[in-house]
Design an enzyme around this catalytic site. Structure first.
Site, short mmCIF file in Angstrom:
data_model
loop_
_atom_site.label_atom_id
_atom_site.label_comp_id
_atom_site.label_asym_id
_atom_site.label_seq_id
_atom_site.Cartn_x
_atom_site.Cartn_y
_atom_site.Cartn_z
N HIS A 25 -2.34 5.85 6.73
CA HIS A 25 -1.46 4.67 6.82
C HIS A 25 -0.64 4.52 5.54
O HIS A 25 -1.04 5.01 4.49
CB HIS A 25 -2.30 3.40 7.06
CG HIS A 25 -3.24 3.11 5.92
ND1 HIS A 25 -4.46 3.74 5.79
CD2 HIS A 25 -3.12 2.29 4.85
CE1 HIS A 25 -5.06 3.30 4.69
NE2 HIS A 25 -4.26 2.43 4.10
N ASP B 170 0.89 -1.14 0.00
CA ASP B 170 0.00 0.00 0.00
C ASP B 170 0.94 1.21 0.00
O ASP B 170 1.87 1.26 0.82
CB ASP B 170 -0.83 -0.06 1.31
CG ASP B 170 -2.29 0.29 1.10
OD1 ASP B 170 -2.80 0.14 -0.02
OD2 ASP B 170 -2.92 0.72 2.09
N GLU C 233 -8.53 4.62 -4.92
CA GLU C 233 -8.25 3.53 -3.98
C GLU C 233 -8.00 2.26 -4.79
O GLU C 233 -8.55 2.10 -5.88
CB GLU C 233 -9.45 3.33 -3.03
CG GLU C 233 -9.32 2.17 -2.04
CD GLU C 233 -8.14 2.29 -1.06
OE1 GLU C 233 -6.99 2.44 -1.52
OE2 GLU C 233 -8.38 2.17 0.15
N CYS D 141 -7.35 -6.37 1.08
CA CYS D 141 -6.40 -6.46 -0.03
C CYS D 141 -6.12 -7.90 -0.47
O CYS D 141 -5.92 -8.15 -1.66
CB CYS D 141 -5.14 -5.70 0.29
SG CYS D 141 -5.47 -3.91 0.34
N LYS E 122 0.75 0.12 -4.87
CA LYS E 122 -0.64 0.36 -5.30
C LYS E 122 -1.29 1.51 -4.52
O LYS E 122 -0.82 1.87 -3.44
CB LYS E 122 -1.47 -0.91 -5.16
CG LYS E 122 -1.59 -1.39 -3.74
CD LYS E 122 -2.33 -2.71 -3.69
CE LYS E 122 -2.28 -3.31 -2.31
NZ LYS E 122 -2.84 -2.49 -1.24
N SER F 269 -8.62 7.64 0.73
CA SER F 269 -9.10 6.62 1.67
C SER F 269 -8.94 7.07 3.12
O SER F 269 -9.45 6.42 4.02
CB SER F 269 -8.35 5.30 1.46
OG SER F 269 -7.05 5.34 2.00
C1 VGL Z 1 -5.71 -2.41 3.29
C2 VGL Z 1 -7.29 -1.09 4.29
C3 VGL Z 1 -6.76 0.04 3.71
C4 VGL Z 1 -5.13 -3.79 3.11
C5 VGL Z 1 -5.17 -1.30 2.69
O1 VGL Z 1 -3.93 -3.90 2.82
O2 VGL Z 1 -5.89 -4.77 3.26
N1 VGL Z 1 -6.78 -2.29 4.07
N2 VGL Z 1 -5.70 -0.07 2.91
ZN ZN Z 2 -4.62 1.65 2.24
#
Ligand code: VGL
Ligand code: ZN
Length: 183
Positions: free
Chosen positions: A69, A50, A99, A131, A92, A58
């Protein structure tokens, strides 16, 4: 050709991180074991990450649902697993206004795998219901034979795990574990 796809094993998704997956760190040894096993089998090793800009859509501050994050080039976005030199890193959701839960979305991953004649993909990592799930379903859409490595995934919401695995199986994902692969 086979590929191992390790999904988002990054600091921010581990306990103590910005968007922690409960017990996400417990799968680190198993993920590294899979990396070793698939290296030995001559498979391609792919790691998705990510990789958000600071103003990603997001994030709650920008109308999304998540705390900030995995911001590009910060500690929280670093991998928590050791990767081989020749691993393919797929970044990504790296644009403010898009997103992408799936490692295939906007990354060219399907073409990279097809160029190398990959037929089977094995998926592990976090988070199972976001993900990992999106990556597995996209892999099916692109025509790969897809295996989910059940002993090396973790979800944000552990009570959803069974449901998600069932849904993936219903869509054609096969479930595998270390015992089965080593046998
Ligand atoms: C993810 C929430 C937001 C993941 C990434 O890696 O599953 N989940 N961004
Ligand atoms: Zn994310």
């Amino acid at each position: 050709m086979e590929a191992l796809i390790v999904v988002d094993m990054q600091k921010d998704f581990m306990p103590g991180g910005a968007l922690p997956v409960p017990n996400g760190d417990r799968i680190i040894p198993r993920v590294e074991e899979y990396i070793g096993l698939f290296k030995e089998r001559g498979a391609l090793i792919v790691a998705t990450r990510d990789w958000h800009p600071e103003n990603h859509m997001s994030f709650k501050e920008y109308g999304g649902i998540w705390p900030k994050h995995c911001i590009q080039n910060t500690k929280g976005a670093e991998f928590v697993i050791k990767l081989p030199e020749d691993a393919i890193i797929i970044s990504k959701a790296d644009k403010p206004d898009k997103e992408a839960y799936s490692g295939f979305e906007g990354t060219g991953l399907a073409n990279i795998l097809k160029e190398r004649e990959v037929k089977k993909v094995y998926i592990c990592g976090v988070a199972t219901e976001y993900c990992v799930k999106a990556t597995a379903l996209d892999a099916l859409k692109h025509g790969f034979e897809v295996y989910l490595l059940k002993d090396a995934v973790k979800g944000i919401n552990p009570s959803d795990e069974e449901k998600v695995l069932k849904e993936l199986e219903e869509n054609g994902v096969k479930i595998a574990t270390m015992n089965v692969l080593k046998a």
